[in-house]
Design a protein around this motif. Structure first.
Motif, PDB file in Angstrom:
ATOM      1  N   THR A  83       0.890  -1.189  -0.008  1.00 53.23           N
ATOM      2  CA  THR A  83       0.044   0.051   0.065  1.00 53.23           C
ATOM      3  C   THR A  83       0.936   1.277   0.047  1.00 53.23           C
ATOM      4  OG1 THR A  83      -1.686  -1.159   1.177  1.00 53.23           O
ATOM      5  CG2 THR A  83      -1.713   1.462   1.332  1.00 53.23           C
ATOM      6  N   ILE A  84       2.084   1.215   0.624  1.00 55.74           N
ATOM      7  CA  ILE A  84       2.679   2.580   0.894  1.00 55.74           C
ATOM      8  C   ILE A  84       3.846   2.516  -0.137  1.00 55.74           C
ATOM      9  CG2 ILE A  84       2.450   2.765   3.440  1.00 55.74           C
ATOM     10  CD1 ILE A  84       5.106   1.332   3.963  1.00 55.74           C
ATOM     11  N   LEU A  85       4.265   1.358  -0.629  1.00 52.54           N
ATOM     12  CA  LEU A  85       5.189   1.582  -1.790  1.00 52.54           C
ATOM     13  C   LEU A  85       4.895   1.558  -3.256  1.00 52.54           C
ATOM     14  CD1 LEU A  85       7.802  -0.928  -0.210  1.00 52.54           C
ATOM     15  CD2 LEU A  85       8.033   1.293  -0.125  1.00 52.54           C
ATOM     16  N   THR A  86       3.593   0.874  -3.439  1.00 54.26           N
ATOM     17  CA  THR A  86       3.150   0.769  -4.866  1.00 54.26           C
ATOM     18  C   THR A  86       1.611   0.810  -4.898  1.00 54.26           C
ATOM     19  OG1 THR A  86       2.846  -1.841  -4.758  1.00 54.26           O
ATOM     20  CG2 THR A  86       4.936  -0.777  -5.544  1.00 54.26           C
ATOM     21  N   GLY A  87       0.793   1.211  -3.804  1.00 53.48           N
ATOM     22  CA  GLY A  87      -0.404   1.255  -3.848  1.00 53.48           C
ATOM     23  C   GLY A  87      -1.068   2.729  -3.377  1.00 53.48           C
ATOM     24  N   SER A  88      -2.049   2.896  -3.001  1.00 54.73           N
ATOM     25  CA  SER A  88      -2.794   4.120  -2.860  1.00 54.73           C
ATOM     26  C   SER A  88      -1.972   5.306  -2.019  1.00 54.73           C
ATOM     27  CB  SER A  88      -4.108   3.979  -2.181  1.00 54.73           C
ATOM     28  OG  SER A  88      -4.123   3.339  -0.881  1.00 54.73           O
ATOM     29  N   ALA A  89      -1.387   4.741  -1.007  1.00 55.54           N
ATOM     30  CA  ALA A  89      -0.616   5.582  -0.444  1.00 55.54           C
ATOM     31  C   ALA A  89       0.893   5.915  -0.874  1.00 55.54           C
ATOM     32  CB  ALA A  89      -0.298   5.121   1.160  1.00 55.54           C
ATOM     33  N   SER A  90       1.408   5.380  -1.871  1.00 57.68           N
ATOM     34  CA  SER A  90       2.722   5.571  -2.344  1.00 57.68           C
ATOM     35  C   SER A  90       2.778   7.053  -2.727  1.00 57.68           C
ATOM     36  CB  SER A  90       2.970   4.701  -3.533  1.00 57.68           C
ATOM     37  OG  SER A  90       2.242   4.791  -4.477  1.00 57.68           O
ATOM     38  N   ASP A  91       1.848   7.636  -3.314  1.00 57.03           N
ATOM     39  CA  ASP A  91       1.924   9.060  -3.524  1.00 57.03           C
ATOM     40  C   ASP A  91       2.243   9.993  -2.378  1.00 57.03           C
ATOM     41  OD1 ASP A  91       1.567   8.435  -6.373  1.00 57.03           O
ATOM     42  OD2 ASP A  91      -0.465   8.735  -6.078  1.00 57.03           O
ATOM     43  N   LEU A  92       1.873   9.462  -1.392  1.00 54.31           N
ATOM     44  CA  LEU A  92       1.944  10.432  -0.082  1.00 54.31           C
ATOM     45  C   LEU A  92       3.442  10.001   0.755  1.00 54.31           C
ATOM     46  CD1 LEU A  92       0.912  12.496   1.867  1.00 54.31           C
ATOM     47  CD2 LEU A  92      -0.196  10.575   3.008  1.00 54.31           C
ATOM     48  N   PHE A  93       3.687   8.713   0.568  1.00 55.34           N
ATOM     49  CA  PHE A  93       4.721   8.421   1.477  1.00 55.34           C
ATOM     50  C   PHE A  93       6.120   8.460   0.639  1.00 55.34           C
ATOM     51  CE2 PHE A  93       7.743   4.762   2.681  1.00 55.34           C
ATOM     52  CZ  PHE A  93       8.006   5.151   3.856  1.00 55.34           C
ATOM     53  N   LEU A  94       6.370   7.992  -0.637  1.00 56.95           N
ATOM     54  CA  LEU A  94       7.417   8.123  -1.291  1.00 56.95           C
ATOM     55  C   LEU A  94       8.015   9.358  -1.460  1.00 56.95           C
ATOM     56  CD1 LEU A  94       6.872   5.180  -4.051  1.00 56.95           C
ATOM     57  CD2 LEU A  94       8.167   5.022  -1.805  1.00 56.95           C
ATOM     58  N   PRO A  95       7.336  10.483  -1.857  1.00 60.71           N
ATOM     59  CA  PRO A  95       7.721  11.906  -1.822  1.00 60.71           C
ATOM     60  C   PRO A  95       8.155  12.304  -0.610  1.00 60.71           C
ATOM     61  CG  PRO A  95       5.605  11.722  -3.213  1.00 60.71           C
ATOM     62  CD  PRO A  95       5.944  10.349  -2.405  1.00 60.71           C
ATOM     63  N   ALA A  96       7.662  11.759   0.615  1.00 58.74           N
ATOM     64  CA  ALA A  96       8.013  12.199   1.876  1.00 58.74           C
ATOM     65  C   ALA A  96       9.109  11.679   2.206  1.00 58.74           C
ATOM     66  CB  ALA A  96       6.786  11.941   2.740  1.00 58.74           C
ATOM     67  N   LEU A  97       9.501  10.327   1.684  1.00 54.91           N
ATOM     68  CA  LEU A  97      10.731   9.947   2.190  1.00 54.91           C
ATOM     69  C   LEU A  97      11.822  10.455   1.461  1.00 54.91           C
ATOM     70  CD1 LEU A  97      11.651   7.215   3.609  1.00 54.91           C
ATOM     71  CD2 LEU A  97      11.383   6.057   1.616  1.00 54.91           C
ATOM     72  N   ARG A  98      11.598  10.826   0.434  1.00 50.69           N
ATOM     73  CA  ARG A  98      12.584  11.567  -0.610  1.00 50.69           C
ATOM     74  C   ARG A  98      13.151  13.053   0.172  1.00 50.69           C
ATOM     75  NH1 ARG A  98       9.921  12.778  -4.786  1.00 50.69           N
ATOM     76  NH2 ARG A  98       9.543  14.863  -3.992  1.00 50.69           N
ATOM     77  N   ASN A  99      11.928  13.697   0.470  1.00 48.68           N
ATOM     78  CA  ASN A  99      12.170  15.003   1.275  1.00 48.68           C
ATOM     79  C   ASN A  99      12.883  14.794   2.401  1.00 48.68           C
ATOM     80  OD1 ASN A  99      10.586  16.258  -0.819  1.00 48.68           O
ATOM     81  ND2 ASN A  99       9.009  15.803   0.204  1.00 48.68           N
ATOM     82  N   SER A 100      12.531  14.016   3.337  1.00 53.34           N
ATOM     83  CA  SER A 100      13.261  13.606   4.527  1.00 53.34           C
ATOM     84  C   SER A 100      14.776  13.290   4.540  1.00 53.34           C
ATOM     85  CB  SER A 100      12.674  12.434   5.241  1.00 53.34           C
ATOM     86  OG  SER A 100      11.387  12.585   5.981  1.00 53.34           O
ATOM     87  N   PHE A 101      14.931  12.495   3.551  1.00 54.28           N
ATOM     88  CA  PHE A 101      16.409  12.212   3.204  1.00 54.28           C
ATOM     89  C   PHE A 101      17.044  13.440   2.596  1.00 54.28           C
ATOM     90  CE2 PHE A 101      15.691   7.485   2.903  1.00 54.28           C
ATOM     91  CZ  PHE A 101      16.872   7.213   3.751  1.00 54.28           C
ATOM     92  N   GLY A 102      16.721  14.258   1.687  1.00 56.72           N
ATOM     93  CA  GLY A 102      17.348  15.458   1.251  1.00 56.72           C
ATOM     94  C   GLY A 102      17.310  16.410   2.428  1.00 56.72           C
ATOM     95  N   ILE A 103      16.446  16.745   2.837  1.00 59.83           N
ATOM     96  CA  ILE A 103      16.339  17.999   4.097  1.00 59.83           C
ATOM     97  C   ILE A 103      17.117  17.493   5.184  1.00 59.83           C
ATOM     98  CG2 ILE A 103      14.755  19.174   5.659  1.00 59.83           C
ATOM     99  CD1 ILE A 103      12.395  18.875   3.510  1.00 59.83           C
ATOM    100  N   CYS A 104      17.214  16.357   5.694  1.00 64.04           N
ATOM    101  CA  CYS A 104      17.806  15.860   6.894  1.00 64.04           C
ATOM    102  C   CYS A 104      19.398  15.943   6.356  1.00 64.04           C
ATOM    103  CB  CYS A 104      17.411  14.582   7.528  1.00 64.04           C
ATOM    104  SG  CYS A 104      15.834  14.687   7.896  1.00 64.04           S
ATOM    105  N   LEU A 105      19.768  15.123   5.543  1.00 61.52           N
ATOM    106  CA  LEU A 105      21.107  15.301   5.015  1.00 61.52           C
ATOM    107  C   LEU A 105      21.821  16.622   5.007  1.00 61.52           C
ATOM    108  CD1 LEU A 105      21.154  12.143   2.409  1.00 61.52           C
ATOM    109  CD2 LEU A 105      22.041  12.361   4.851  1.00 61.52           C
ATOM    110  N   ILE A 106      20.902  17.462   4.176  1.00 67.21           N
ATOM    111  CA  ILE A 106      21.431  19.015   4.004  1.00 67.21           C
ATOM    112  C   ILE A 106      21.583  19.611   5.336  1.00 67.21           C
ATOM    113  CG2 ILE A 106      20.945  21.190   3.073  1.00 67.21           C
ATOM    114  CD1 ILE A 106      19.836  19.707   0.847  1.00 67.21           C
ATOM    115  N   ALA A 107      20.595  19.526   6.372  1.00 68.63           N
ATOM    116  CA  ALA A 107      20.595  20.073   7.509  1.00 68.63           C
ATOM    117  C   ALA A 107      21.773  19.696   8.156  1.00 68.63           C
ATOM    118  CB  ALA A 107      19.182  20.018   8.358  1.00 68.63           C
ATOM    119  N   THR A 108      22.129  18.374   8.298  1.00 70.65           N
ATOM    120  CA  THR A 108      22.995  17.716   9.141  1.00 70.65           C
ATOM    121  C   THR A 108      24.626  18.145   8.637  1.00 70.65           C
ATOM    122  OG1 THR A 108      21.919  15.682   9.570  1.00 70.65           O
ATOM    123  CG2 THR A 108      24.236  15.514   9.768  1.00 70.65           C
ATOM    124  N   ALA A 109      24.516  18.239   7.188  1.00 69.71           N
ATOM    125  CA  ALA A 109      26.045  18.565   6.734  1.00 69.71           C
ATOM    126  C   ALA A 109      26.086  20.101   7.177  1.00 69.71           C
ATOM    127  CB  ALA A 109      26.018  18.618   5.140  1.00 69.71           C
TER     128      ALA A 109
END
Length: 277
Positions: free
Chosen positions: A55-81
């Motif tokens: 559901t969260i990777l390929t289903g109805s919730a993927s449009d909400l979860f996958l962009p959020a996962l990308r945002n978390s990685f990018g924002i947190c890595l930049i903030a940490t650096a």
């Protein structure tokens, strides 16, 4: 240590591990339960299923979860650096230089670290809307720095104090400039502290919910903790417990991987200066 004492220490350690890991095991179990099996009070699912992960990777919730996962990685890595770079210079100045207001800076950093985040969310929301930072990556990176910089400065300043001053002086005697001595002598010696600080700062930014839910409104910059709060079930009568549990398992994996990869440096950093000899 006697055999009886060893047994008690082992028993105590096992109990602590079970106590700490039980909530994680429960979330993993929930993630494999079908929606119809959520109400089952048993620990293990009666019919294990990967429906929640689908559901969260390929289903109805993927449009909400996958962009959020990308945002978390990018924002947190930049903030940490950014946090690690700024805190290195600040910690070096605090540990090596003698200037007025040094204790005031540390005290201010500590005050900022314990300041309640929820009290500044509303003014920050209004300010970000006015200057165009609302629902953007910089609009989250800047507040995350207020969370990560204080603890980073405190942690790194302790490591820089433990580095012998004579090593930097020896490098300068050999012809190195202050910047070269800092870059080639101090920073490599402080590497365990830098890694420890980076991991802690990343965890703090990764787990933030208040800024993520208040300063974003679309998938353009919404992080995972905020996205989890927006999960919905198949109907208004169904709670997305299984999908949230599956998402929690997935977002925990990067944290576990980081700790396993850098556990030696983390332990070396946390224990640096604890034992004199």
């Amino acid at each position: 240590m006697s055999s009886r004492s060893k047994v008690w220490w082992v028993v105590g350690g096992v109990l602590i591990v079970i106590y700490c890991l039980f909530p994680i095991a429960w979330i993993v179990s929930l993630s494999f339960k079908a929606p119809s099996d959520i109400s089952n009070q048993s620990f293990l699912p009666t019919d294990p299923s990967i429906e929640n992960y689908s559901t969260i990777l390929t289903g109805s919730a993927s449009d909400l979860f996958l962009p959020a996962l990308r945002n978390s990685f990018g924002i947190c890595l930049i903030a940490t650096a950014i946090s690690c770079i700024l805190s290195m210079f600040a910690a070096y100045a605090i540990a090596r230089l003698d200037f007025p207001g040094k204790k005031l800076i540390l005290g201010t950093a500590l005050a900022v670290a314990i300041f309640p985040v929820i009290s500044i969310v509303t003014p920050l929301f209004n300010l970000w809307r006015q200057i165009g930072l609302y629902d953007t990556w910089p609009g989250l990176i800047i507040p995350y720095l207020s969370l990560t910089l204080p603890i980073s400065i405190w942690t790194m300043s302790a490591f820089f104090r433990e580095i012998p001053w004579e090593m930097e002086q020896a490098a300068q005697v050999d012809g190195a400039t202050t910047w070269q001595a800092f870059r080639k002598v101090i920073v490599p010696l402080a590497a365990p502290g830098v890694f420890t600080t980076a991991i802690i700062a990343f965890f703090i930014a990764w787990n933030d919910f208040a800024y993520g839910i208040s300063l974003t409104s679309t998938d353009a910059s919404r992080p995972v903790p905020a996205a989890l709060g927006l999960f919905t079930g198949a109907s208004q009568f169904e709670d997305p417990t299984g999908a949230i549990a599956a998402a929690a398992v997935i977002v925990t994996i990067p944290v576990v991987v980081l700790v396993l990869l850098f556990q030696r440096r983390i332990v070396a950093g946390l224990t640096n200066g604890a034992v004199k000899g």
